[in-house]
Design a protein around this motif. Structure first.
Motif, mmCIF file in Angstrom:
data_model
loop_
_atom_site.group_PDB
_atom_site.id
_atom_site.type_symbol
_atom_site.label_atom_id
_atom_site.label_comp_id
_atom_site.label_asym_id
_atom_site.label_seq_id
_atom_site.Cartn_x
_atom_site.Cartn_y
_atom_site.Cartn_z
ATOM 1 N N UNK A 4 -52.419 21.891 12.533
ATOM 2 C CA UNK A 4 -52.149 20.686 13.324
ATOM 3 C C UNK A 4 -52.950 19.481 12.845
ATOM 4 N N UNK A 7 -50.932 15.129 8.734
ATOM 5 C CA UNK A 7 -50.414 13.853 9.228
ATOM 6 C C UNK A 7 -49.023 14.045 9.838
ATOM 7 N N UNK A 8 -48.821 13.520 11.039
ATOM 8 C CA UNK A 8 -47.510 13.702 11.681
ATOM 9 C C UNK A 8 -46.425 12.833 11.031
ATOM 10 N N UNK A 9 -45.193 13.166 11.383
ATOM 11 C CA UNK A 9 -44.021 12.474 10.839
ATOM 12 C C UNK A 9 -43.654 11.282 11.735
ATOM 13 N N UNK A 25 -34.373 3.628 8.612
ATOM 14 C CA UNK A 25 -34.315 3.673 7.151
ATOM 15 C C UNK A 25 -34.840 4.987 6.576
ATOM 16 N N UNK A 27 -38.143 8.273 7.029
ATOM 17 C CA UNK A 27 -39.338 8.725 7.713
ATOM 18 C C UNK A 27 -40.495 8.840 6.727
ATOM 19 N N UNK A 28 -41.679 9.024 7.271
ATOM 20 C CA UNK A 28 -42.859 9.206 6.422
ATOM 21 C C UNK A 28 -43.971 9.863 7.228
ATOM 22 N N UNK A 29 -44.988 10.322 6.537
ATOM 23 C CA UNK A 29 -46.149 10.906 7.206
ATOM 24 C C UNK A 29 -47.293 9.901 7.223
ATOM 25 N N UNK A 44 -40.671 1.296 2.135
ATOM 26 C CA UNK A 44 -39.306 0.843 2.430
ATOM 27 C C UNK A 44 -39.069 -0.656 2.245
ATOM 28 N N UNK A 63 -32.758 13.351 20.948
ATOM 29 C CA UNK A 63 -31.432 13.103 20.372
ATOM 30 C C UNK A 63 -30.375 13.914 21.108
ATOM 31 N N UNK A 64 -29.156 13.416 21.106
ATOM 32 C CA UNK A 64 -28.054 14.182 21.693
ATOM 33 C C UNK A 64 -27.734 15.354 20.772
ATOM 34 N N UNK A 65 -27.157 16.384 21.348
ATOM 35 C CA UNK A 65 -26.870 17.600 20.606
ATOM 36 C C UNK A 65 -25.473 17.504 19.990
ATOM 37 N N UNK A 66 -25.372 17.622 18.659
ATOM 38 C CA UNK A 66 -24.039 17.492 18.034
ATOM 39 C C UNK A 66 -23.031 18.515 18.563
ATOM 40 N N UNK B 40 -28.760 17.998 12.400
ATOM 41 C CA UNK B 40 -28.634 18.927 13.517
ATOM 42 C C UNK B 40 -27.275 19.625 13.553
ATOM 43 N N UNK B 41 -26.390 19.286 12.616
ATOM 44 C CA UNK B 41 -25.081 19.931 12.571
ATOM 45 C C UNK B 41 -25.211 21.379 12.095
ATOM 46 N N UNK B 98 -39.007 9.544 -0.374
ATOM 47 C CA UNK B 98 -37.690 9.553 0.304
ATOM 48 C C UNK B 98 -37.107 10.964 0.283
ATOM 49 N N UNK B 101 -38.752 13.532 2.510
ATOM 50 C CA UNK B 101 -38.294 13.292 3.884
ATOM 51 C C UNK B 101 -36.912 13.887 4.099
ATOM 52 N N UNK B 110 -43.361 19.328 4.807
ATOM 53 C CA UNK B 110 -43.866 18.683 3.601
ATOM 54 C C UNK B 110 -44.923 19.563 2.931
ATOM 55 N N UNK B 170 -30.638 4.576 -1.880
ATOM 56 C CA UNK B 170 -31.864 3.790 -2.011
ATOM 57 C C UNK B 170 -32.451 3.931 -3.419
ATOM 58 N N UNK B 317 -57.319 11.288 9.399
ATOM 59 C CA UNK B 317 -56.938 12.030 10.608
ATOM 60 C C UNK B 317 -58.071 11.943 11.636
#
Lengths: 96, 334
Positions: A4, A7-9, A25, A27-29, A44, A63-66, B40-41, B98, B101, B110, B170, B317
């Motif tokens: 834990x 670094x978080x996302x 656009x 994500x990153x940590x 970015x 998020x909604x569930x597909x 999520x598909x 990119x 990710x 990662x 990109x 951190x």
């Protein structure tokens, strides 16, 4: 470092220019939100792709569930009267 | 930015065979309809594992790809060339980020991916295991290696997996700069003194064949092509892309007044394409298996960067934790 301590996302949203919405656009940590903004700048917007950045922890997004997309969006499908083209207005009537 | 037809060591064909047939068919129908598949598909297990492997190999290639050129940042011939090279190498780091990710959206972390690279378990493009002894190599890499990469990557912008396709859009947008700055270096050397022109020719001789290998094994030897085609991860075969690259590059070399190091290279009027000599696939296999000129050096550099940077990651951190705790205390005091 234990698990834990990584670094978080963060998800990154960039406003390309004034007047436009922020758009996802990628994500990153990063260790914290401040660093996420700095990294997002480098990652970015190296070619002036933005004038404003939002970052949000990926785990904070719901998020909604597909798999439920059908039942979620189906109710809108038969309500075509919500669109202006549903109404047949005589040609004589102007500016409507 | 660099990808390579490396998808050769896939999981067993039996894996995924147990997938519910109906889901498989629905999935294939979506792919056939050119719908994008999102994280999520539902997707077949093998589609997921193929993508994780391909995207992470691609990401590793970007990261390791910084090393051969990074070698010349401190010795670029002018301040402008140095600035350009820094920007180019920074782009490669960005491309790696990119892609990592995009891979992470498939449920792999990662840290797992980095561990696979550092432990030597994961593969990356064989091209980065060649040395860059002169400044002209930087030019040849931009022109040929990034050129081959563009050829590979443009079709990936239409890949069926949304996050990968978006990352590639990109990447491709930034890639043209890389190729043009490389050609510009070659052009300047080719128009320079006899010694400079010779330097450019020698670099071309070094990079031509490894660049052709970047498209991966010949179609006849590639076992994973069909599945990737069916899933619209891959749109063109290795040999098709390689041919296109040769046809594009020959006139560019002619313009430079340089000679491609292949005595068998000739224009086939009937087929409207260039014929070229046999590629040394034994060399390709050797380099891929870790016995190229710089494999050990590249991995050692990555491991060193990871170890030496550990304290920075930990300190950042710890600082973030402290700030959070402080904010919490202030909140409570109110």
């Amino acid at each position: 470092m234990n698990e834990n301590r990584h670094w978080p996302l963060y998800e990154v949203f960039v406003r390309a220019r004034g007047g436009l919405d922020h758009k996802h656009v990628g994500s990153l940590h990063a260790a914290d939100a401040r660093m996420a903004i700095d990294h997002a700048r480098d990652l970015y917007t190296r070619r002036e792709e933005g004038v404003s950045i939002w970052v949000v922890r990926s785990t904070d997004i719901t998020a909604s569930d597909p798999r439920e997309a059908d039942s979620l969006f189906e109710p809108a499908r038969d309500k075509i009267y919500r669109h202006p083209t549903f109404y047949d207005i005589p040609d004589e009537v102007k500016t409507l | 930015m660099y990808t390579q037809g490396l998808d050769v060591q896939g999981a067993s064909a039996a894996e995924g065979a147990k997938e519910a047939c109906a889901s498989d068919e629905r999935f294939q129908a979506r792919v056939d309809a050119e719908e994008k598949i999102e994280p999520k598909d539902w997707m077949p297990a093998r589609y997921r594992s193929t993508l994780v492997r391909q995207i992470s190999q691609h990401a590793h290639s970007e990261i390791v790809g910084m090393l051969p050129e990074g070698n010349w940042i401190t010795r670029a011939p002018t301040l402008l060339r140095k600035s350009i090279l820094i920007a180019k190498v920074q782009d490669e780091a960005g491309h790696g980020a990119y892609l990592y990710s995009a891979a992470e959206t498939l449920g792999v972390s990662r840290d797992q991916l980095i561990d696979q690279l550092l432990s030597g378990k994961a593969k990356y493009s064989s091209i980065f295991n060649y040395p860059t002894p002169t400044w002209a190599d930087v030019g040849a890499i931009g022109w040929l290696v990034d050129g081959a990469a563009i050829m590979n990557q443009i079709p990936l912008c239409r890949c069926s997996y949304g996050p990968y396709a978006r990352a590639m859009v990109r990447v491709c947008r930034e890639e043209s700069f890389h190729q043009r700055q490389g050609y510009d270096i070659m052009l300047q050397l080719a128009r320079g003194t006899a010694e400079q022109k010779c330097m450019a020719q020698e670099a071309l001789n070094r990079w031509w064949w490894p660049a052709l290998m970047m498209f991966g094994p010949p179609d006849a030897a590639s076992t994973h092509g069909t599945e990737s085609h069916r899933w619209k991860i891959k749109r063109f075969s290795n040999d098709e892309l390689r041919q296109k690259f040769v046809d594009f590059t020959v006139p560019q070399a002619e313009f430079l007044g340089l000679t491609l190091p292949d005595p068998k290279l000739r224009w086939n009027e009937a087929e409207q394409r260039h014929e070229f000599g046999a590629i040394d696939w034994d060399e390709f296999d050797r380099v891929l298996k870790g016995h190229g000129p710089c494999n050990a050096e590249r991995l050692a550099a990555r491991r060193n960067a990871h170890t030496e940077g550990a304290w920075v990651r930990e300190a950042a951190m710890a600082y973030a934790d402290k700030q959070r705790a402080r904010a919490l205390r202030i909140g409570e005091a109110r």
